[in-house]
Design an enzyme around this catalytic site. Structure first.
Site, short mmCIF file in Angstrom:
data_model
loop_
_atom_site.label_atom_id
_atom_site.label_comp_id
_atom_site.label_asym_id
_atom_site.label_seq_id
_atom_site.Cartn_x
_atom_site.Cartn_y
_atom_site.Cartn_z
N CYS A 86 0.83 -1.21 0.00
CA CYS A 86 0.00 0.00 0.00
C CYS A 86 0.87 1.26 0.00
O CYS A 86 1.50 1.58 -1.00
CB CYS A 86 -0.97 -0.05 1.18
SG CYS A 86 -2.28 1.17 1.07
N HIS A 176 -3.66 -5.21 0.66
CA HIS A 176 -3.11 -5.69 1.94
C HIS A 176 -3.17 -7.22 2.02
O HIS A 176 -4.24 -7.77 2.29
CB HIS A 176 -3.91 -5.09 3.10
CG HIS A 176 -3.65 -3.63 3.28
ND1 HIS A 176 -2.66 -3.15 4.11
CD2 HIS A 176 -4.22 -2.55 2.73
CE1 HIS A 176 -2.64 -1.84 4.06
NE2 HIS A 176 -3.58 -1.44 3.22
N GLU A 178 -1.92 -9.00 4.32
CA GLU A 178 -1.88 -9.45 5.72
C GLU A 178 -3.27 -9.59 6.35
O GLU A 178 -3.42 -10.24 7.37
CB GLU A 178 -1.02 -8.48 6.55
CG GLU A 178 -1.58 -7.07 6.78
CD GLU A 178 -1.31 -6.09 5.63
OE1 GLU A 178 -1.06 -6.56 4.50
OE2 GLU A 178 -1.38 -4.87 5.85
#
Ligand code: XMP
Length: 520
Positions: A86, A176, A178
């Site tokens: 990002c 993202h 994660e």
């Protein structure tokens, strides 16, 4: 052999994203040690010999606020693979000559990512149709690629969602990986860590145990260490770990405040003194706490009284033990991570937390904090590796002030007894129905109101019991757990039938925020 210096690692440079800790956890879940450093603290003198890869986190800044972004271009010359996520993706592009602008169409939430070319980073990531759902949260976007970069994937609104300069091992992704909303996000991190950084697995509980025991031995040498043992997970793991390292030179102090869960003190003594033969000073301070708390109903006053009394007692007993140089604390990694303050947000004071760690400032002891680089789930696994029972290791968090803050209003011996029994019934029922480990924290509280009921043919006028059960990642936010009606009725009946003093049971359905987890 400090953890910091002896393990190959993935270094995560934090730009203030709320997900930075998650990135570190995901990498560790892959079995690889990772560490977070704030971009503000980044200095290139840091020992690079163990860094096998760098991840640049997301963050609330934009790359034009270049003064606020402390970033060293030299990082790109280290020849260490870098993955920008990002904001990190935008940093890479901007620093290497690309362009980043405010996006015409911001992307928040799920977006469909489509493959343009194959890349090591996205191996096994896309489904058969060449796309995948990813989670986005950005309003700036890369509009011109830096020299040497190629596009790997795009979304409908953003041309450069995944980019690479494979010869320099530089990668940028706008989404993202994660967060769990990104399908197969872990594969991206796995590819980066293993195929691109070529790091080997080095992060297991067994390994941690060996290293941490070695570290403690080296740090404290022949000195004695004192440890405030509460019976909770963190202090239990610290005590057991240090005991494995230095045996009888560890002295634990356990203060029975009278505000613990049912039979907790007996369990602590049984486990630590009898089973593990740890030097344990047991301080029975029930009456002292009760006397000081008599007629006090203000939550903050209760907290202060308990915190101060605890320090006094701890200091008194600590002073009695000779030649102590160290105080052991159960500080965990999230307490140290800088990302909390990177955004500069100030939170107003909600409650004065009391923790058995961090107490006796006056004592001039040096600190030993063996868990300071671990997350809670890692501490739990380490606890099992150290042969602590599942009962201790998987135990729900319990606040320092104990039952005092689960009993709004005045504290009396009678109320404590009622509350201990109610809590015990609730927790045992959760365990019997295999619900305990699905819940982050659960407890019973005793409300200071009496209501009318009927038992047999008689009128009753008794206290109200409140049950709380929540799911959470870290206790900062929480959702209520959904029980079925049968379970709730069973617990309610059991409490009312077995405990004299309660004739009504209610379930707290508020999340945090707006409520907090504890009542006071
Ligand atoms: P709240 O009530 O603030 O609780 O939403 C968040 C988490 O912190 C625990 N808690 C404490 N833990 N000392 C502690 O060590 C304290 O004074 C304290 N007060 C709350 C609470 O049980 C929950 O897990």
């Amino acid at each position: 052999m400090d953890l910091n210096n002896n393990l190959n690692k993935i270094l995560i440079i934090d730009f203030g994203s709320q997900f930075t800790q998650l990135i570190a956890r995901r990498v560790r879940e892959l079995g690889v040690y990772s560490e977070i450093i704030s971009h503000k603290k980044l200095n290139l003198k840091l020992d690079k010999s163990k860094i096998r890869g760098i991840i640049l986190s997301g963050g609330p800044l934009n790359v034009y606020q270049s003064k606020k972004v402390k970033f060293k271009k030299e990082l790109f010359k280290l020849n260490i693979p870098i993955l920008g996520i990002c904001f990190g993706h935008q940093v890479i592009s901007k620093e290497l000559g690309g362009k980043v602008k405010k996006a015409k169409n911001r992307e928040f939430g799920l977006a469909k990512l489509s493959r343009i070319k194959n890349s090591r980073l996205t191996q096994n990531f896309f489904n058969k149709s060449g796309s995948n759902n990813v989670w986005m949260s950005h309003s700036d976007e890369v509009t011109k690629l830096a020299k040497g970069f190629k596009v790997v994937a795009k979304t409908e609104t953003s041309k450069f969602s995944v980019i690479e300069n494979s010869s320099r091992k530089l990668y940028g992704i706008q989404f993202h990986p994660e967060v769990t909303h990104t399908e197969k996000g872990k594969i991206i991190l796995k590819n980066f860590v293993f195929s691109i950084c070529m790091i080997k697995k080095n992060w297991t509980s067994k390994n941690q145990k060996k290293i941490l025991i070695h570290d403690v031995k080296k740090t404290v040498g022949n000195s004695k260490v004192i440890c405030a043992l509460s019976g909770g997970v963190d202090s239990s793991v610290v005590a057991k770990l240090i005991h494995n390292a230095i045996g009888k030179k560890l002295i634990c102090i356990f203060v029975n405040t009278g505000l613990l869960r049912k039979n907790e003190e007996a369990q602590v003594v049984k486990t630590f003194k009898k089973k593990f033969k740890i030097n344990l000073i047991y301080v029975d301070a029930k009456n002292l706490f009760l006397n000081k708390l008599r007629k006090v109903s203000d939550p903050e006053k209760k907290r202060k009284i308990i915190g101060n009394l605890f320090i006094k007692i701890f200091e008194k007993y600590a002073k009695k033990t000779k030649n102590v140089k160290y105080l052991a604390q159960g500080t965990l990694y999230p307490d140290l991570i800088e990302s909390k303050s990177v955004t500069g947000s100030q939170t107003s004071k909600i409650k004065s937390h009391h923790n058995v760690g961090g107490l006796p400032k006056k004592m001039k002891l040096k600190l030993v904090e063996p868990l300071r680089l671990l997350f809670k789930d890692e501490v739990r696994k380490l606890g099992l590796e150290l042969k602590l029972s599942k009962e201790i290791v998987l135990r729900h968090p319990f606040p320092g002030p104990g039952l005092a803050i689960r009993m709004p209003g005045e504290i009396t011996e009678q109320k404590i007894k009622i509350l201990k029994d109610a809590d015990d019934i609730f927790i045992k029922s959760l365990k019997n129905f295999n619900l305990y480990n699905k819940i982050w924290q659960a407890y019973a509280a005793l409300l200071p109101v009496k209501t009318v009921g009927v038992m047999g043919d008689n009128r009753t006028y008794e206290y109200m019991c409140l049950l709380r059960a929540i799911t959470s990642e870290d206790g900062m936010t929480a959702d209520t757990f959904d029980f079925n009606k049968e379970f709730m009725q069973l617990v309610s009946n059991k409490i009312i039938n077995n405990i004299k003093g309660i004739n009504r049971v209610v379930y707290d359905i508020t999340s945090k925020p707006p409520s907090t987890i504890e009542l006071e």
